[in-house]
Design a protein around this motif. Structure first.
Motif, PDB file in Angstrom:
ATOM      1  N   PHE A  50      -9.985  -5.831   3.953  1.00  0.00           N
ATOM      2  CA  PHE A  50      -9.376  -6.375   5.183  1.00  0.00           C
ATOM      3  C   PHE A  50      -7.958  -5.840   5.350  1.00  0.00           C
ATOM      4  CE2 PHE A  50     -12.426 -10.093   4.685  1.00  0.00           C
ATOM      5  CZ  PHE A  50     -13.270  -9.608   5.668  1.00  0.00           C
ATOM      6  N   GLU A  51      -7.241  -5.745   4.230  1.00  0.00           N
ATOM      7  CA  GLU A  51      -5.859  -5.237   4.318  1.00  0.00           C
ATOM      8  C   GLU A  51      -5.849  -3.781   4.801  1.00  0.00           C
ATOM      9  OE1 GLU A  51      -4.259  -6.475   0.543  1.00  0.00           O
ATOM     10  OE2 GLU A  51      -4.402  -8.529   1.319  1.00  0.00           O
ATOM     11  N   PHE A  52      -6.791  -2.986   4.291  1.00  0.00           N
ATOM     12  CA  PHE A  52      -6.880  -1.575   4.708  1.00  0.00           C
ATOM     13  C   PHE A  52      -7.134  -1.483   6.218  1.00  0.00           C
ATOM     14  CE2 PHE A  52      -9.661   2.032   5.743  1.00  0.00           C
ATOM     15  CZ  PHE A  52      -8.908   3.106   5.295  1.00  0.00           C
ATOM     16  N   ASN A  53      -8.106  -2.263   6.695  1.00  0.00           N
ATOM     17  CA  ASN A  53      -8.449  -2.177   8.121  1.00  0.00           C
ATOM     18  C   ASN A  53      -7.384  -2.816   9.003  1.00  0.00           C
ATOM     19  OD1 ASN A  53     -10.874  -0.738   8.088  1.00  0.00           O
ATOM     20  ND2 ASN A  53     -11.936  -2.523   7.260  1.00  0.00           N
ATOM     21  N   ALA A  54      -6.700  -3.851   8.484  1.00  0.00           N
ATOM     22  CA  ALA A  54      -5.675  -4.538   9.286  1.00  0.00           C
ATOM     23  C   ALA A  54      -4.585  -3.555   9.693  1.00  0.00           C
ATOM     24  CB  ALA A  54      -5.091  -5.698   8.487  1.00  0.00           C
TER      25      ALA A  54
END
Ligand code: NAP
Length: 258
Positions: free
Chosen positions: A194-198
């Motif tokens: 999620f952090e990567f895509n955020a």
């Protein structure tokens, strides 16, 4: 239900946290003695301490299971397991245009070749002892590929193809080989995705997690306990007729009939 595996021994790879830890917990609860691995010693020791409440033997092996040294150390501590749970961290997300040959080789080494080598090391002993349960933690991406996880899609599908053949040759000896395919489970790995895509989408990781939860038919993520219990059942005495299967645990998010 008594799973009939009390006193057996399991090698559970990559098990200080997340899905591997869930498998170790459920097996320990069923009375299985454990050897658990991970790279970081501190988390491994903490997990071993938690598992000691089940009154089974828990040995830890700190090392990278995707390296020859890591595999050697794991097998030295547990040369003849009755149960093998193959797991390792997943490859990083990204755009395939940025991946050189070395990146692909590392993903294949970690998520395809490592489990194959560990199976090769233990399967003949299992056959000789007439009991063996091998569970590979792969990914829902084997059924429904996730574009930014191309390394995972590729390497794990290769493993799946290999297992499909192997599993039919060992079952006559009461040695089964199956794959568990996690959809979204609430672990460090999911949070880092999620952090990567955020960053890419200009949203927060919490917003993306909420959207993903709402999109899942179960309206939540899976727990490591649910995952571990599915693993323990596949490792049970009762599961000797289940082999070569790919069990998806995803709250119903894969939309197909089969
Ligand atoms: P996690 O919460 O990040 O836990 C990973 C565990 O594996 C930790 O104990 C970690 O400890 C250990 N580990 C990682 N790389 C290792 C290595 N090379 N050698 C030995 N131990 C290693 O991850 P997870 O969510 O449980 O994921 C497990 C697997 O399932 C991954 O391959 C992941 O891609 C896949 N998966 C997860 C999800 C999900 O929603 N969670 C969905 C699909 C697929 P150290 O870091 O200390 O080594």
């Amino acid at each position: 239900m008594d799973l009939g595996i009390r006193g057996k021994t399991a090698l559970v790879c990559a098990a200080s946290k997340g899905l591997g830890k869930g498998c170790a917990q459920s097996l320990a609860r069923e009375g299985v003695n454990l050897v658990i691995t991970a790279r970081g010693r501190e988390a491994l020791e903490a997990t071993a301490k938690e598992l000691s409440r089940y009154k089974v033997s828990v040995e830890i092996v700190a090392g990278d299971i995707t390296t020859p040294q890591g595999r050697e150390a794991a097998l030295k501590a547990c040369p003849a397991p009755d149960i093998l749970v193959n797991n390792a961290g997943g490859p990083p997300p990204g755009d395939f245009r940025a991946w050189e040959r070395d990146t692909w080789v590392a993903a294949l080494e970690a998520n395809m070749i490592t489990p194959i080598l560990l199976m090769r090391a233990v399967v003949d002993g299992m056959i000789a002892r007439k009991f063996g349960r091998i569970v590979n933690i792969t990914s829902g991406a084997v059924k429904a590929p996730i574009p930014e996880l191309g390394l995972s899609n590729g390497a794990r599908t290769g493993l799946t193809g290999f297992v499909a053949g192997l599993a039919r040759t060992t079952v006559q000896h009461n040695v089964t080989v199956n794959n568990l395919l996690p959809g979204p489970f609430d672990t460090d790995r999911l949070r880092s995705n999620f952090e990567f895509n955020a960053k890419k989408l200009g949203k927060t990781a919490a917003e993306l997690a909420q959207t993903r939860r709402e999109a899942n038919p179960a309206r939540r993520f899976g727990t490591i306990e649910e995952f571990g219990d599915a693993c323990a059942f596949l490792c049970s005495a009762q599961a000797g007729y289940i082999t070569g299967q790919n069990l998806l645990l995803d709250g119903g998010s894969y939309p197909g009939t089969f």
